[in-house]
Design a protein around this motif. Structure first.
Motif, PDB file in Angstrom:
ATOM      1  N   GLY A  71      82.924  47.678 101.730  1.00 32.98           N
ATOM      2  CA  GLY A  71      81.529  47.609 101.295  1.00 32.98           C
ATOM      3  C   GLY A  71      80.594  48.252 102.315  1.00 32.98           C
ATOM      4  O   GLY A  71      80.658  47.923 103.501  1.00 32.98           O
ATOM      5  N   GLN A  72      79.729  49.144 101.852  1.00 29.10           N
ATOM      6  CA  GLN A  72      78.865  49.911 102.756  1.00 29.10           C
ATOM      7  C   GLN A  72      77.438  49.363 102.778  1.00 29.10           C
ATOM      8  O   GLN A  72      76.797  49.255 101.724  1.00 29.10           O
ATOM      9  N   PRO A  73      76.896  49.063 103.978  1.00 27.86           N
ATOM     10  CA  PRO A  73      75.545  48.495 104.077  1.00 27.86           C
ATOM     11  C   PRO A  73      74.429  49.487 103.761  1.00 27.86           C
ATOM     12  O   PRO A  73      73.282  49.073 103.566  1.00 27.86           O
ATOM     13  N   ASP A  74      74.754  50.777 103.684  1.00 31.48           N
ATOM     14  CA  ASP A  74      73.731  51.756 103.303  1.00 31.48           C
ATOM     15  C   ASP A  74      73.768  52.049 101.805  1.00 31.48           C
ATOM     16  O   ASP A  74      72.943  52.829 101.310  1.00 31.48           O
ATOM     17  N   ILE A  75      74.684  51.418 101.084  1.00 32.90           N
ATOM     18  CA  ILE A  75      74.809  51.660  99.645  1.00 32.90           C
ATOM     19  C   ILE A  75      74.534  50.394  98.827  1.00 32.90           C
ATOM     20  O   ILE A  75      73.658  50.377  97.961  1.00 32.90           O
ATOM     21  N   ILE A  76      75.268  49.330  99.090  1.00 35.31           N
ATOM     22  CA  ILE A  76      75.184  48.128  98.252  1.00 35.31           C
ATOM     23  C   ILE A  76      73.826  47.417  98.345  1.00 35.31           C
ATOM     24  O   ILE A  76      73.229  47.098  97.303  1.00 35.31           O
ATOM     25  N   PRO A  77      73.279  47.140  99.543  1.00 38.78           N
ATOM     26  CA  PRO A  77      71.968  46.479  99.581  1.00 38.78           C
ATOM     27  C   PRO A  77      70.874  47.270  98.850  1.00 38.78           C
ATOM     28  O   PRO A  77      70.070  46.691  98.109  1.00 38.78           O
ATOM     29  N   LEU A  78      70.848  48.600  99.039  1.00 41.95           N
ATOM     30  CA  LEU A  78      69.847  49.422  98.344  1.00 41.95           C
ATOM     31  C   LEU A  78      70.067  49.372  96.836  1.00 41.95           C
ATOM     32  O   LEU A  78      69.108  49.312  96.055  1.00 41.95           O
ATOM     33  N   SER A  79      71.329  49.376  96.424  1.00 38.57           N
ATOM     34  CA  SER A  79      71.644  49.275  95.000  1.00 38.57           C
ATOM     35  C   SER A  79      71.180  47.937  94.431  1.00 38.57           C
ATOM     36  O   SER A  79      70.680  47.854  93.312  1.00 38.57           O
ATOM     37  N   TYR A  80      71.333  46.881  95.225  1.00 38.45           N
ATOM     38  CA  TYR A  80      70.815  45.571  94.810  1.00 38.45           C
ATOM     39  C   TYR A  80      69.309  45.652  94.570  1.00 38.45           C
ATOM     40  O   TYR A  80      68.787  45.139  93.577  1.00 38.45           O
ATOM     41  N   PHE A  97      82.996  36.536 108.589  1.00 39.75           N
ATOM     42  CA  PHE A  97      82.415  37.128 107.382  1.00 39.75           C
ATOM     43  C   PHE A  97      82.381  38.654 107.400  1.00 39.75           C
ATOM     44  O   PHE A  97      81.864  39.274 106.474  1.00 39.75           O
ATOM     45  N   GLY A  98      82.922  39.263 108.468  1.00 33.55           N
ATOM     46  CA  GLY A  98      83.004  40.713 108.511  1.00 33.55           C
ATOM     47  C   GLY A  98      81.661  41.423 108.552  1.00 33.55           C
ATOM     48  O   GLY A  98      81.534  42.541 108.046  1.00 33.55           O
ATOM     49  N   GLY A  99      80.644  40.770 109.147  1.00 31.54           N
ATOM     50  CA  GLY A  99      79.304  41.354 109.183  1.00 31.54           C
ATOM     51  C   GLY A  99      78.828  41.634 110.594  1.00 31.54           C
ATOM     52  O   GLY A  99      79.530  41.369 111.568  1.00 31.54           O
ATOM     53  N   CYS A 100      77.612  42.167 110.708  1.00 31.94           N
ATOM     54  CA  CYS A 100      76.996  42.410 112.017  1.00 31.94           C
ATOM     55  C   CYS A 100      75.514  42.693 111.821  1.00 31.94           C
ATOM     56  O   CYS A 100      75.073  43.007 110.714  1.00 31.94           O
ATOM     57  N   ASP A 101      74.754  42.601 112.917  1.00 30.88           N
ATOM     58  CA  ASP A 101      73.310  42.857 112.851  1.00 30.88           C
ATOM     59  C   ASP A 101      73.004  44.271 112.363  1.00 30.88           C
ATOM     60  O   ASP A 101      71.998  44.498 111.682  1.00 30.88           O
ATOM     61  N   ASP A 102      73.853  45.220 112.727  1.00 26.65           N
ATOM     62  CA  ASP A 102      73.598  46.613 112.346  1.00 26.65           C
ATOM     63  C   ASP A 102      73.583  46.819 110.832  1.00 26.65           C
ATOM     64  O   ASP A 102      73.005  47.794 110.346  1.00 26.65           O
ATOM     65  N   PHE A 103      74.210  45.910 110.096  1.00 27.00           N
ATOM     66  CA  PHE A 103      74.174  46.027 108.633  1.00 27.00           C
ATOM     67  C   PHE A 103      72.734  45.914 108.118  1.00 27.00           C
ATOM     68  O   PHE A 103      72.357  46.574 107.144  1.00 27.00           O
ATOM     69  N   ILE A 104      71.935  45.057 108.759  1.00 24.17           N
ATOM     70  CA  ILE A 104      70.528  44.930 108.343  1.00 24.17           C
ATOM     71  C   ILE A 104      69.763  46.180 108.732  1.00 24.17           C
ATOM     72  O   ILE A 104      68.978  46.719 107.940  1.00 24.17           O
ATOM     73  N   ARG A 105      69.987  46.681 109.946  1.00 21.85           N
ATOM     74  CA  ARG A 105      69.336  47.932 110.371  1.00 21.85           C
ATOM     75  C   ARG A 105      69.679  49.065 109.414  1.00 21.85           C
ATOM     76  O   ARG A 105      68.808  49.842 108.995  1.00 21.85           O
ATOM     77  N   THR A 106      70.947  49.169 109.077  1.00 16.41           N
ATOM     78  CA  THR A 106      71.405  50.244 108.190  1.00 16.41           C
ATOM     79  C   THR A 106      70.772  50.116 106.812  1.00 16.41           C
ATOM     80  O   THR A 106      70.341  51.110 106.215  1.00 16.41           O
ATOM     81  N   ALA A 107      70.703  48.889 106.303  1.00 12.72           N
ATOM     82  CA  ALA A 107      70.084  48.659 104.993  1.00 12.72           C
ATOM     83  C   ALA A 107      68.614  49.076 105.019  1.00 12.72           C
ATOM     84  O   ALA A 107      68.125  49.732 104.088  1.00 12.72           O
ATOM     85  N   HIS A 109      67.221  51.285 107.032  1.00 12.36           N
ATOM     86  CA  HIS A 109      67.140  52.738 107.154  1.00 12.36           C
ATOM     87  C   HIS A 109      67.478  53.431 105.833  1.00 12.36           C
ATOM     88  O   HIS A 109      67.046  54.566 105.591  1.00 12.36           O
ATOM     89  N   SER A 110      68.250  52.764 104.987  1.00  9.04           N
ATOM     90  CA  SER A 110      68.619  53.356 103.692  1.00  9.04           C
ATOM     91  C   SER A 110      67.483  53.270 102.676  1.00  9.04           C
ATOM     92  O   SER A 110      67.547  53.894 101.611  1.00  9.04           O
TER      93      SER A 110
END
Length: 261
Positions: A71-80, A97-107, A109-110
């Motif tokens: 699952g890509q944080p620059d694709i799925i959150p924006l799609s949501y 949970f396989g996550g990190c803070d950078d997922f929010i940054r990436t979302a 930026h997307s």
């Protein structure tokens, strides 16, 4: 030791390692520099939304293992966002949970500009600064792993940083935490010790919460009819992750779910 105790014990070690890597005073100065920039209100978004769905970017869980490892944080959150989510929840715990803070940054930026919940096991104010720095709008505080005094202190610090608080409770014994007047009161249908899920928990707890509270039902929601019933019971937010993430296209799954609402 149940699962929650194990997670919190590991989280304490994790926070100490983070502090060793970036000293608290360094992190605090980084956050001070961005406090002029406000973040979107999750409470307002849920109150104004017709669906109230908080779509969760969740790649893994302790009970199920990997749900969507790629699952890509620059694709799925924006799609949501594009498919009607009122807000997002992004897991930032790596080990479980396989996550990190950078997922929010990436979302961000997307192109994501709707509220984002920093979903983690917050036990130290250091984590609140981490949440603000990466672009979160709100943080999750869990009654089961905090004393009332600890929760009050973290809630006050979160507000000073311009973050809202979703305070999660599971049982009647934790209702005193609602007296802290968090921005949103969450009812977790999943027991964090055993990971057993019971959607009726939200219905049982709803009438015990303050009438004016912005109520959020979390975990185990997979049916639009359940959301309709929960809304009638007074809930305004519905946190749904696995139900969307296990599909080929989570954004499309969210769209179809909202259509049924």
């Amino acid at each position: 030791m149940d699962i929650l105790e194990e997670i919190v014990a590991h989280k304490r070690m994790e926070v100490e390692l983070a502090k060793a890597a970036v000293a608290p005073q360094v992190l605090y100065k980084q956050v001070e520099a961005i406090l002029d920039f406000s973040v979107a209100s999750m409470k307002q978004a849920l109150t104004a939304s017709h669906s109230g769905i908080i779509a969760e970017f969740k790649r893994k869980s302790p009970s199920k293992g990997w749900i969507k490892e790629d699952g890509q944080p620059d694709i799925i959150p924006l799609s949501y966002q594009q498919n009607g989510a009122a807000a997002l929840s992004i897991l930032t715990d790596m080990k479980y949970f396989g996550g990190c803070d950078d997922f929010i940054r990436t979302a961000r930026h997307s192109g994501v500009n709707i509220p984002i919940l920093y979903k983690n096991f917050v036990i130290d104010e250091y984590q609140l600064f981490q949440a603000r720095l990466c672009g979160a709008s709100a943080v999750l505080l869990i009654a089961a792993d905090l004393s009332v005094a600890e929760c009050r202190s973290l809630l006050n610090t979160a507000h000073q940083l311009g973050l809202e608080v979703l305070l999660e409770m599971h049982s009647k014994e934790e209702l005193e935490y609602a007296d802290l007047k968090p921005d949103m009161c969450g009812i977790n249908n999943r027991n964090l010790g055993s990971f057993i899920t019971d959607i009726d928990n939200s219905f049982r707890m709803a009438e015990l919460l303050p009438e004016e509270a912005v109520k959020v039902s979390e975990s185990g929601i997979s049916n639009p009819d359940t959301v309709k019933a929960l809304r009638e019971a007074g809930f305004r937010g519905f946190l749904i992750g696995e139900n969307f993430m296990k599909t080929a296209n989570p954004g499309v799954a969210l769209h179809e779910f909202i259509e049924q609402l």
